[in-house]
Design a protein around this motif. Structure first.
Motif, short mmCIF file in Angstrom:
data_model
loop_
_atom_site.label_atom_id
_atom_site.label_comp_id
_atom_site.label_asym_id
_atom_site.label_seq_id
_atom_site.Cartn_x
_atom_site.Cartn_y
_atom_site.Cartn_z
N TYR A 135 -27.21 -2.70 39.00
CA TYR A 135 -27.88 -1.97 37.91
C TYR A 135 -29.20 -2.66 37.54
O TYR A 135 -30.22 -1.99 37.34
N LEU A 136 -29.18 -3.98 37.44
CA LEU A 136 -30.41 -4.70 37.08
C LEU A 136 -31.48 -4.55 38.17
O LEU A 136 -32.66 -4.33 37.86
N ILE A 170 -17.33 -5.92 38.36
CA ILE A 170 -18.23 -5.82 37.21
C ILE A 170 -19.52 -6.60 37.45
O ILE A 170 -20.62 -6.13 37.14
N LEU A 171 -19.39 -7.80 38.01
CA LEU A 171 -20.59 -8.59 38.31
C LEU A 171 -21.47 -7.89 39.34
O LEU A 171 -22.71 -7.83 39.19
N SER A 205 -23.21 -4.97 37.71
CA SER A 205 -24.30 -5.42 36.83
C SER A 205 -25.54 -5.81 37.64
O SER A 205 -26.67 -5.48 37.27
N LEU A 249 -24.89 4.34 36.39
CA LEU A 249 -23.90 3.52 35.70
C LEU A 249 -22.59 4.26 35.51
O LEU A 249 -21.50 3.71 35.73
#
Length: 411
Positions: free
Chosen positions: A54-55, A47-48, A51, A115
């Motif tokens: 994605y950023l 998940i990290l 993220s 995503l």
């Protein structure tokens, strides 16, 4: 006139359930906890990572799409997609704004698609990670499973078993080697105990048998004085009691071991034989023996199982009321187990004295044996024999007096 004392009331039943609780289907074992730990760590790391990607992607697309690399001055535009609404003709400013809106929409769609696909990939990898972690945890913990299986076999008095774990010299191998050393010491101790029991059996039985023979010979002499005959009968009864005590102690020592040779035994037949041996004593005490005995076949030693039933029925007859007493003996199968229940009328038994009844040489409200009802080993022998067969025996006070003895044995 003094008030008549109220009759004794039966003690309250214990609020705790003496039976073992049912084990849950999904127990929090070390294997499951390790699987959840490693799988959860992988999921959090995924998940990290998702993220961060994605950023970074959103930032890169945002910087590149903030300004158009061209400027429309004039001309005609023909749209090729339905989601991008561009004017066919217009000023340059209108066309530039329309193109910027289309690029922004395309950027948002790309991020949403990234995503969604990443989440599906993370879900699939998480499932693979949990399955792989479960398999690896089982492989790492397999020595513990081997130790557990050996311990269970040793619990059945199979002290010759050893773990003999191979592999690297780690903590698990050290634990297995320590367990093997403990088993070796226990085997030596139990072997010494068995030799002592065998020697004591011979050394204790022989003089008692000689004393009995001599007393019987003197009692058979018709010319012996009455006083000597009475003394001989008393000594013969004392000798018989000593023989019963020795036999009970030897049986108690032997019954603590696991039953190696097992044969099908019907508890109904065992209970019927025990009742036949006690029927004369019950008739002399005006105690009624009743109860239905259904077929309940177990694997075990018939002689020892008959001793359980005989001891329980004898106690139920001897420790009964003076008039109108009864003993109920039933057998049945329940939840995959064979059950023998012996209940009787008798004196009120406090719940806190139940455990003391199973101790050797203990009776109700007495620390040592001192009556002619037995040697105080009946319930101890019954509990040891039940444990040797993988079962258990439970005693509960009966309302109005007496006990309910429940023996459960695996089928």
């Amino acid at each position: 006139m003094a008030a008549t004392p109220a009759p004794p009331q039966a003690p309250p039943k214990p609020t705790w359930d003496p039976r073992d609780p049912v084990r849950p289907l999904l127990r929090p074992t070390i294997r499951i906890r390790l699987t959840l730990l490693y799988g959860g760590m992988f999921l959090i790391a995924g998940i990290l990572l998702l993220s961060i990607i994605y950023l970074f992607t959103a930032q890169a697309l945002g910087d590149s799409a903030s300004e158009l690399p061209f400027k429309v001055v004039e001309g005609k535009v023909q749209p090729t997609t339905s989601w991008c609404e561009l004017p066919v003709q217009g000023t340059g400013e209108q066309l530039n704004e329309a193109v910027s809106a289309c690029l922004q929409y395309q950027r948002d769609q790309a991020l949403d698609d990234l995503l969604r696909r990443s989440l599906f990939a993370l879900l699939g990898l998480s499932i693979i990670a949990f399955a792989f972690g479960y398999a690896m945890a089982g492989r790492v913990l397999s020595p513990l499973g081997r130790i557990t299986r050996t311990a269970r076999q040793v619990a059945g008095s199979d002290l010759a078993r050893r773990i003999e774990l191979d592999g690297p010299d780690d903590e698990l191998k050290e634990l297995a080697d320590t367990f093997d050393e403990m088993l070796e010491r226990l085997e030596r101790a139990f072997t010494a105990q068995q030799r002592f029991v065998a020697n004591a059996s011979h050394e204790l039985r022989t003089p008692l048998a000689i004393n009995r023979t001599l007393l019987e010979v003197h009692l058979s002499d018709p010319g012996a004085p009455v006083e000597l005959q009475q003394l001989g009968k008393t000594l013969l009864a004392t000798n018989e009691r000593s023989e019963q005590l020795v036999e009970g102690l030897l049986l108690l020592a032997r019954s603590d071991n696991q039953i190696v040779e097992r044969k099908p035994v019907d508890l109904a037949e065992v209970a019927s034989r025990a009742i036949d041996q006690v029927r004369a004593e019950a008739a002399a005490k005006s105690v009624e023996i009743r109860g239905e005995r259904d077929v309940a076949v177990v694997q075990g030693n018939g002689v020892l199982l008959e001793r359980i039933a005989l001891n329980l029925v004898q106690n139920a007859v001897r420790y009964n009321v003076a008039e109108g007493g009864w003993v109920e003996v039933t057998t049945e199968t329940e939840n995959g187990q064979a059950v023998l229940v012996v209940s009787n009328t008798g004196p009120v038994v406090p719940a806190y004295e139940i455990d003391n009844l199973f101790e050797p040489f203990r009776r109700l409200r007495q620390e040592r044996t001192g009556s002619d009802k037995g040697v105080g080993l009946g319930l101890s022998i019954a509990r040891s024999v039940a444990r040797a067969h993988g079962g258990r025996i439970i005693a509960e006070p009966r309302e109005g007096g007496g006990l309910v003895m429940r023996v459960t044995l695996p089928i």
